[in-house]
Design a protein around this motif. Structure first.
Motif, mmCIF file in Angstrom:
data_model
loop_
_atom_site.group_PDB
_atom_site.id
_atom_site.type_symbol
_atom_site.label_atom_id
_atom_site.label_comp_id
_atom_site.label_asym_id
_atom_site.label_seq_id
_atom_site.Cartn_x
_atom_site.Cartn_y
_atom_site.Cartn_z
ATOM 1 N N ALA A 28 0.763 -1.254 0.066
ATOM 2 C CA ALA A 28 0.108 -0.080 0.032
ATOM 3 C C ALA A 28 0.734 1.255 -0.054
ATOM 4 O O ALA A 28 0.625 2.313 -0.472
ATOM 5 N N ARG A 29 1.942 1.299 0.719
ATOM 6 C CA ARG A 29 2.885 2.259 0.946
ATOM 7 C C ARG A 29 3.312 2.679 -0.505
ATOM 8 O O ARG A 29 3.720 3.950 -0.888
ATOM 9 N N VAL A 30 3.599 1.952 -1.379
ATOM 10 C CA VAL A 30 4.058 2.156 -2.772
ATOM 11 C C VAL A 30 3.153 2.282 -3.804
ATOM 12 O O VAL A 30 3.384 2.361 -5.065
ATOM 13 N N SER A 414 1.031 -6.544 14.739
ATOM 14 C CA SER A 414 0.221 -6.747 13.436
ATOM 15 C C SER A 414 -0.733 -5.608 13.105
ATOM 16 O O SER A 414 -0.890 -5.228 12.087
ATOM 17 N N GLN A 415 -1.341 -5.146 14.295
ATOM 18 C CA GLN A 415 -2.411 -4.196 13.895
ATOM 19 C C GLN A 415 -1.798 -3.015 13.647
ATOM 20 O O GLN A 415 -2.259 -2.141 12.806
ATOM 21 N N ALA A 416 -0.378 -2.526 13.992
ATOM 22 C CA ALA A 416 0.028 -1.296 13.711
ATOM 23 C C ALA A 416 0.389 -1.194 12.173
ATOM 24 O O ALA A 416 0.094 -0.323 11.343
ATOM 25 N N PHE A 417 0.778 -2.524 11.532
ATOM 26 C CA PHE A 417 1.180 -2.543 10.173
ATOM 27 C C PHE A 417 0.083 -2.505 9.344
ATOM 28 O O PHE A 417 -0.351 -1.918 8.084
ATOM 29 N N CYS A 418 -1.151 -3.020 9.862
ATOM 30 C CA CYS A 418 -2.518 -3.042 9.193
ATOM 31 C C CYS A 418 -3.065 -1.459 9.280
ATOM 32 O O CYS A 418 -3.694 -1.264 8.282
ATOM 33 N N ARG A 419 -2.840 -0.893 10.132
ATOM 34 C CA ARG A 419 -3.304 0.508 10.211
ATOM 35 C C ARG A 419 -2.257 1.300 9.124
ATOM 36 O O ARG A 419 -3.173 2.255 8.381
ATOM 37 N N MET A 420 -1.113 0.948 8.925
ATOM 38 C CA MET A 420 -0.331 1.780 8.039
ATOM 39 C C MET A 420 -1.023 1.524 6.555
ATOM 40 O O MET A 420 -1.106 2.304 5.650
ATOM 41 N N CYS A 421 -1.189 0.122 6.296
ATOM 42 C CA CYS A 421 -1.822 -0.272 4.952
ATOM 43 C C CYS A 421 -3.080 0.648 4.817
ATOM 44 O O CYS A 421 -3.402 1.082 3.632
ATOM 45 N N ALA A 422 -3.983 0.736 5.807
ATOM 46 C CA ALA A 422 -5.229 1.309 5.663
ATOM 47 C C ALA A 422 -4.919 2.664 5.467
ATOM 48 O O ALA A 422 -5.839 3.381 4.783
ATOM 49 N N VAL A 423 -4.232 3.486 6.146
ATOM 50 C CA VAL A 423 -3.982 4.827 5.767
ATOM 51 C C VAL A 423 -3.487 5.060 4.335
ATOM 52 O O VAL A 423 -3.996 6.169 3.876
ATOM 53 N N PHE A 424 -2.906 4.307 3.709
ATOM 54 C CA PHE A 424 -2.640 4.289 2.089
ATOM 55 C C PHE A 424 -3.715 3.605 1.372
ATOM 56 O O PHE A 424 -3.343 3.319 0.343
ATOM 57 N N GLY A 425 -4.911 3.408 1.798
ATOM 58 C CA GLY A 425 -5.753 2.957 0.832
ATOM 59 C C GLY A 425 -6.201 1.545 0.910
ATOM 60 O O GLY A 425 -6.963 1.139 0.131
ATOM 61 N N GLY A 426 -5.607 0.743 1.947
ATOM 62 C CA GLY A 426 -5.857 -0.732 1.876
ATOM 63 C C GLY A 426 -7.149 -0.890 2.397
ATOM 64 O O GLY A 426 -7.757 -0.119 3.200
ATOM 65 N N ILE A 427 -8.169 -1.877 2.215
ATOM 66 C CA ILE A 427 -9.271 -2.220 2.518
ATOM 67 C C ILE A 427 -9.330 -3.425 3.430
ATOM 68 O O ILE A 427 -8.617 -4.468 3.062
ATOM 69 N N TYR A 428 -9.875 -3.522 4.350
ATOM 70 C CA TYR A 428 -9.772 -4.572 5.423
ATOM 71 C C TYR A 428 -11.198 -5.076 5.673
ATOM 72 O O TYR A 428 -12.086 -4.344 5.985
ATOM 73 N N CYS A 429 -11.224 -6.439 5.844
ATOM 74 C CA CYS A 429 -12.685 -7.059 6.164
ATOM 75 C C CYS A 429 -12.283 -8.336 6.852
ATOM 76 O O CYS A 429 -11.672 -9.260 6.568
ATOM 77 N N LEU A 430 -12.714 -8.382 8.115
ATOM 78 C CA LEU A 430 -12.847 -9.442 8.877
ATOM 79 C C LEU A 430 -13.871 -10.481 8.892
ATOM 80 O O LEU A 430 -15.185 -9.716 8.234
#
Length: 674
Positions: A28-30, A414-430
């Motif tokens: 997501a960062r790139v 794990s949650q910290a890296f998931c947050r970074m991904c979400a900040v840059f547009g990643g979509i999360y679904c549990l």
């Protein structure tokens, strides 16, 4: 709100463990579009942290809810979906949520001792009531004596004697009652009130108290009543030692939310790959850490604190001066061994213990180096030197020891890296499982995935935790080795001190393969356990059942209520849980004929640190995007400049479809500024 997912992503990831989360954040960062799914209802997978209630549910297999049962209870028939002539639908595996063996969870309540304490408290309360009544009677008698004295004083005219009597009677009565009542119903309470009040009045009358004025006597009586009233209130309050709750099952269960129990407890080396990645990517702003303050070792049947600085080594009384110099010389060589390969070339593939013998280290020093510095068991010399160097390089960066602990548990990483991904547009679904993947027979690539709703989502890359690998791709050589685990809640530290400490202890295992057993003891200051308790994690590779692997290590260190107490200094166990988890195969090449764009992330290993997970995540990212930087620094919010045609925050462009909040408990802190 339309919660439908887009039809195409650059990367789809299944599982929210630490390696998958790092890969997702890097992609997501790139600028790649990322869809991150997990069939469980919590983040972290095998790397997760739970409160006590959640942990107990997880051990029984109720820690997650399958998306099928949660959503609609109807299985989707993917055979009815349209597939091309050269496409093949492959069903994904659905890993278990709980322990690989039947977990053993036991609470050890000291019922007899608690009953004895309660009974003693009741007897003390009854005695206090009797003493209180006695005090009131004695003060009443004193008041009556003082009334007689006041009546007789009216017939006297000597004012000098009147003043003396006033002071004598008033002070004697007042001080006697206060002293007696103020002692809180000890034996002197009744006698003090009688002797002080009664004798004070008698002596005042005989020695000149006839001159006591009525006002002075009444004032003394009123003060005595006030003091007795205050003492009565104090008697109704429990003593300070009675206010401390008993450390039993009721206490720990009622404080469930104050526990954060890791499935894969690990520490960070201060100069390890994970710390460097956290600082480089600035993911550290979502986390907070505590320095592990002690490294312990078990030598000569007792625990000792490992000296972690030169000053500590030479101040230690556990070694002679000659041994201290030998140890310092060897550790210096370990730190610089890469510059002198010729000095260990003949021993590189031989046991590390032989090389230490050649260097003149005594058996006790060899144990100290292998257990407390290298933290290995029976390994080759090259491996031992690398492990010792990693320990020594991390000393002194953030504290006296080389280790850091993530507050609130390792699951926060794990949650910290998931947050970074979400900040840059990643979509999360549990709670969003995949049914399977679509394979293009011509190219050998996975072209799409099918979710539990039957929706087809195209992707360029598919990254999954290895437990999701479809059936038929794993050969007999890729069977994983389980990890034996134990979680203990105790009433005090293994190595008590004046302050709350976090400790690391490595011991050789009792099994035939000589594996190392890692013990991490956490205090309430790590935000992982309730006040007045300690949380202990014990981990080793499985060679039998968790009980057989770990009980021989745990029993000499801790006291269980069903055992005779031979050493009162040992911590009492309040709760003990033995279970096992599925480890990584270690050899991803063992999976055959996988789609070319399907990448596997490893499950947790029994090692003490996160280095293997970080290295694997980096390898996977470089395979997908070799031209891109791995987790470049995230810009500061004030440094983001929006173009004229784009005035929207990029983090708002991609909706977060997560059913549960990702990181409510994450603590923002930049470790670079420490």
């Amino acid at each position: 709100m339309d919660d439908s997912l887009p039809d195409k992503f650059d990367v789809v990831l299944l599982g929210t463990g630490l390696p998958e989360a790092i890969v997702a954040a890097a992609c997501a960062r790139v600028g790649r579009s990322v869809l991150h799914l997990d069939r469980r209802d919590y983040y972290g997978g095998g790397w997760a942290s739970f409160n006590l209630d959640g942990f107990l549910s997880w051990t029984q297999g109720h820690g997650s809810v399958d998306g099928d049962d949660m959503r609609n209870g109807v299985d989707v028939d993917c055979s009815d979906l349209p597939f091309g002539e050269e496409e093949e639908f492959i069903v994904m595996a659905q890993p278990s949520n709980a322990s690989t063996t039947s977990p053993l969870v036991t609470f050890y309540d000291r019922e007899a001792k608690e009953h004895s304490v309660s009974q003693n408290a009741e007897e003390s309360t009854a005695n206090l009531g009797m003493k209180d009544s006695s005090v009131r009677e004695n003060v009443t008698m004193a008041m009556q004596s003082l009334e007689v004295a006041s009546e007789e004083s009216k017939n006297l005219e000597n004012k000098g004697i009147e003043e003396a009597a006033d002071e004598g009677a008033g002070e004697a009565a007042h001080e006697g009652a206060v002293e007696a009542a103020g002692q809180g119903a000890v034996e002197a309470a009744g006698q003090g009130a009688v002797e002080a009040a009664g004798q004070g009045a008698v002596e005042a009358i005989e020695g000149g108290a006839e001159e006591a004025i009525e006002g002075g006597a009444e004032e003394a009586a009123e003060e005595s009543e006030e003091d007795v009233g205050e003492v009565s209130e104090d008697l109704d309050k429990p003593r300070e030692d009675q206010q401390k709750p008993p450390l039993n099952r009721e206490y720990v269960v009622s404080n469930s939310r104050k526990f954060n129990i890791d499935l894969a407890p690990k520490v960070l080396f201060a100069r390890g790959d994970l710390v460097e990645l956290l600082c480089q990517s600035r993911v550290s702003r979502y986390l907070d850490f505590k320095s592990v303050s002690r490294v312990l070792t078990h030598l000569d049947d007792h625990l000792m604190q490992v000296p972690c600085t030169r000053a500590d080594v030479f101040a230690s009384r556990d070694m002679s001066v000659i041994h201290k110099r030998l140890l310092m010389k060897f550790l210096t060589f370990c730190l610089d061994h890469e510059d002198h390969p010729e000095e260990f070339a003949d021993f590189a593939e031989r046991p590390f213990r032989e090389f230490m013998t050649e260097r003149g280290l005594t058996p006790s020093l060899q144990l100290l180096v292998s257990q407390a510095v290298a933290m290995v068991s029976e390994v080759q010399t090259r491996t031992g030197l690398v492990a010792a160097r990693r320990f020594l390089r991390s000393l002194g960066r953030f504290g006296r020891t080389p280790f850091l602990w993530s507050l609130y548990g390792a699951g926060e990483l794990s949650q910290a890296f998931c947050r970074m991904c979400a900040v840059f547009g990643g979509i999360y679904c549990l709670r969003h499982p995949l049914r399977g993947l679509v394979l293009d027979r011509r190219t050998g690539n996975c072209t799409a995935v099918i979710d539990y709703k039957g929706k087809r989502i195209a992707c360029d890359w598919l990254v999954v935790e290895e437990s999701y690998v479809p059936q038929g791709y794993c050969t007999g050589t890729c069977a994983s080795r389980d990890i034996s685990r134990a979680v203990l809640i105790t009433d005090k530290s293994l190595f008590p001190s004046d302050s709350n400490e976090a400790s690391v202890l490595c011991m050789p295992g009792k099994g035939p393969d000589g594996t190392t057993v890692n013990i991490i003891e956490l205090s309430p200051s790590t935000m992982t356990c309730a006040p007045d308790t300690y949380l202990v994690h014990v981990t080793c590779p499985s060679s039998g059942s968790p009980w057989d692997d770990l009980a021989p290590i745990i029993s000499p260190l801790f006291h269980f209520e069903n055992e005779p107490e031979s050493e009162p200094s040992r911590p009492h166990v309040i709760m003990a849980s033995y279970f096992s988890t599925s480890g990584s195969t270690g050899d991803m090449d063992a999976y055959q004929d996988l789609p070319l764009n399907l990448l596997l992330c490893p499950r947790p290993d029994p090692q003490l640190d996160f280095e293997a997970a970080v290295e694997k995540a980096k390898v996977l990212f470089q395979r997908m995007y070799p031209e891109e930087d791995f987790c470049p620094p995230a810009p500061e919010p004030e440094d983001i400049i929006y173009g004229e045609g784009n005035t929207t925050n990029p983090s708002e462009e991609a909706p977060d479809l997560t059913d549960d909040d990702t990181t409510d408990n994450a603590v923002i802190h930049d470790a670079e500024e420490r």
